[in-house]
Scaffold this motif. Sequence first.
Motif, short mmCIF file in Angstrom:
data_model
loop_
_atom_site.label_atom_id
_atom_site.label_comp_id
_atom_site.label_asym_id
_atom_site.label_seq_id
_atom_site.Cartn_x
_atom_site.Cartn_y
_atom_site.Cartn_z
N ASP A 180 0.83 -1.20 0.00
CA ASP A 180 0.00 0.00 0.00
C ASP A 180 0.87 1.25 0.00
O ASP A 180 1.99 1.25 0.53
CB ASP A 180 -0.90 0.04 1.24
N LEU A 181 0.34 2.32 -0.56
CA LEU A 181 0.98 3.63 -0.50
C LEU A 181 0.50 4.33 0.76
O LEU A 181 -0.71 4.56 0.92
CB LEU A 181 0.62 4.45 -1.74
N VAL A 182 1.43 4.67 1.65
CA VAL A 182 1.04 5.24 2.95
C VAL A 182 1.90 6.46 3.26
O VAL A 182 3.00 6.64 2.71
CB VAL A 182 1.20 4.20 4.09
N GLU A 183 1.39 7.32 4.13
CA GLU A 183 2.19 8.44 4.62
C GLU A 183 3.16 7.92 5.67
O GLU A 183 2.76 7.22 6.61
CB GLU A 183 1.31 9.52 5.24
N ILE A 184 4.44 8.28 5.52
CA ILE A 184 5.44 7.80 6.48
C ILE A 184 6.04 8.92 7.33
O ILE A 184 6.64 8.65 8.35
CB ILE A 184 6.56 7.01 5.77
N ALA A 185 5.86 10.17 6.91
CA ALA A 185 6.39 11.29 7.71
C ALA A 185 5.82 12.59 7.16
O ALA A 185 5.38 12.68 6.02
CB ALA A 185 7.92 11.33 7.65
N SER A 186 5.83 13.62 8.02
CA SER A 186 5.43 14.95 7.56
C SER A 186 6.11 15.99 8.45
O SER A 186 6.46 15.73 9.60
CB SER A 186 3.92 15.13 7.60
N SER A 187 6.27 17.17 7.89
CA SER A 187 6.77 18.30 8.68
C SER A 187 5.63 18.93 9.44
O SER A 187 4.45 18.56 9.26
CB SER A 187 7.40 19.35 7.75
N SER A 188 5.94 19.90 10.27
CA SER A 188 4.88 20.69 10.88
C SER A 188 4.20 21.54 9.82
O SER A 188 4.78 21.83 8.76
CB SER A 188 5.46 21.59 11.98
N GLU A 189 2.97 21.93 10.08
CA GLU A 189 2.24 22.79 9.16
C GLU A 189 2.59 24.25 9.41
O GLU A 189 3.25 24.58 10.41
CB GLU A 189 0.73 22.56 9.32
N ASN A 190 2.13 25.12 8.54
CA ASN A 190 2.46 26.54 8.66
C ASN A 190 1.65 27.26 9.73
O ASN A 190 1.98 28.39 10.08
CB ASN A 190 2.25 27.25 7.32
N GLY A 191 0.58 26.64 10.23
CA GLY A 191 -0.14 27.22 11.36
C GLY A 191 -1.53 27.69 11.08
O GLY A 191 -2.34 27.84 12.01
N ARG A 192 -1.88 27.95 9.81
CA ARG A 192 -3.23 28.35 9.46
C ARG A 192 -3.46 28.07 7.99
O ARG A 192 -2.52 27.90 7.21
CB ARG A 192 -3.47 29.83 9.76
N VAL A 214 15.02 21.06 1.86
CA VAL A 214 15.12 22.48 2.17
C VAL A 214 13.92 23.19 1.54
O VAL A 214 13.60 22.95 0.37
CB VAL A 214 16.43 23.09 1.63
N GLY A 215 13.26 24.05 2.30
CA GLY A 215 12.10 24.74 1.76
C GLY A 215 11.93 26.12 2.36
O GLY A 215 12.62 26.51 3.31
N VAL A 216 10.98 26.86 1.79
CA VAL A 216 10.66 28.21 2.26
C VAL A 216 9.19 28.25 2.67
O VAL A 216 8.30 28.00 1.84
CB VAL A 216 10.93 29.27 1.16
N ARG A 217 8.96 28.52 3.93
CA ARG A 217 7.59 28.72 4.41
C ARG A 217 7.14 30.14 4.06
O ARG A 217 7.92 31.07 4.11
CB ARG A 217 7.51 28.52 5.92
N THR A 218 5.87 30.26 3.69
CA THR A 218 5.26 31.54 3.32
C THR A 218 6.19 32.38 2.45
O THR A 218 6.61 33.47 2.84
CB THR A 218 4.81 32.34 4.56
N PRO A 219 6.53 31.90 1.24
CA PRO A 219 7.45 32.65 0.38
C PRO A 219 6.91 34.00 -0.07
O PRO A 219 7.68 34.84 -0.55
CB PRO A 219 7.64 31.71 -0.83
N HIS A 220 5.61 34.24 0.12
CA HIS A 220 5.02 35.53 -0.24
C HIS A 220 4.90 36.46 0.96
O HIS A 220 4.53 37.63 0.81
CB HIS A 220 3.63 35.32 -0.85
N ILE A 221 5.19 35.93 2.16
CA ILE A 221 5.04 36.72 3.39
C ILE A 221 6.24 36.45 4.28
O ILE A 221 6.22 35.60 5.16
CB ILE A 221 3.75 36.34 4.17
N GLY A 222 7.34 37.12 4.04
CA GLY A 222 8.48 37.01 4.93
C GLY A 222 9.48 35.93 4.58
O GLY A 222 10.65 36.06 4.92
N GLY A 223 9.04 34.84 3.96
CA GLY A 223 9.94 33.82 3.46
C GLY A 223 10.88 33.22 4.48
O GLY A 223 12.04 33.59 4.57
N ARG A 224 10.43 32.20 5.25
CA ARG A 224 11.22 31.61 6.32
C ARG A 224 11.79 30.27 5.88
O ARG A 224 11.06 29.37 5.50
CB ARG A 224 10.35 31.43 7.57
N LEU A 225 13.10 30.13 5.96
CA LEU A 225 13.78 28.91 5.55
C LEU A 225 13.64 27.83 6.61
O LEU A 225 13.78 28.08 7.81
CB LEU A 225 15.27 29.19 5.30
N PHE A 226 13.38 26.58 6.15
CA PHE A 226 13.33 25.44 7.07
C PHE A 226 13.96 24.24 6.40
O PHE A 226 14.13 24.19 5.18
CB PHE A 226 11.88 25.12 7.48
#
Length: 317
Positions: A180-192, A214-226
């Motif tokens: 089966d195809l299953v979710e094995i991990a996830s990051s935290s969400e952005n909060g809203r 490597v990613g950018v949270r809210t790239p249109h609002i402040g752009g936070r690297l995680f």
Amino acid sequence: MVRAGLATALLAALSSPVAAQTVTAIETDGAVTAIVETLRGSYVETERGTLRIEPGDCDGGVCLVPDVIRGLPARAPEGALPDGFVASASSGDIVRAWYGRPTGRYAHGVLGDAIEGGSLVAQTGGGTTVEFVLPESQVFEDITPRIRDLDSDGKNEIVTIRASRSGGAAVAIYGMRGGDLVEIASSSENGRANRWLNIAAILPGTGDGGTEIVGVRTPHIGGRLFTMSMAPDGSITERNDIARDLSNHLIGSRELGLSAVLGGEVYLPSQDRRALRRPLSDAADIALPAPIDKAIIAVAGRLVTATEDGRLLVVEP
């Protein structure tokens, strides 16, 4: 082979005391409309035609050759996400993946429309097709999944951008377990809700294998690297707010490739897209002559991108 016309060195010997940084604008016959990288080559699309990018003794260290784009990924099959593409891998248990069950239930539209994926579909090397269907509260706010062996065990995982009505976007990882195809991990969400993120790079991990996303949270609002790291044992480590003032996406655009890896460093635009930053190091920013909105690709030790007004840029860090 044709040279690309007049080139102008716009910036050199920037604030870095170690080496000069050069940004060269290359004149093309028609404004640049897209920068495209495939498994078959790197290309510049202009209003007048398509050019293949090759390293050589031309302006900026790259030459432009008239050609057609080869090696584009296949579009998702009928009934799948309308603007989606199929990710592929040459080895491993999962060899193809795409987003299915298009839906308008999230109504954010950050990628140009309000239609997102309601499921993830994968095909195995043995020809089996499997599907993971999201609950009504979630969608895949993405265009093309990414297939990688994240934990170095010889089996592939699928990296996605998943969004929920309660928490917004997160990185979600899927794999095959017991057929089966299953979710094995996830990051935290952005909060809203309606707070998106864009993946910038997937890098080899340090030490005994594993991988770092490597990613950018809210790239249109402040752009936070995680970063989100998966170790060979499958454990996940997340780091947030490593840097700010970044943006690897424009609202409403389907271009998700405003980032590149060169010499082991991740390059990302600043929030106003007038500079290239290396937020995982202490290196100086590289100023640009105008905001960029096209993909950034690495070619022969240089970065190639283009501005909003269609100027081709070659950056030598």
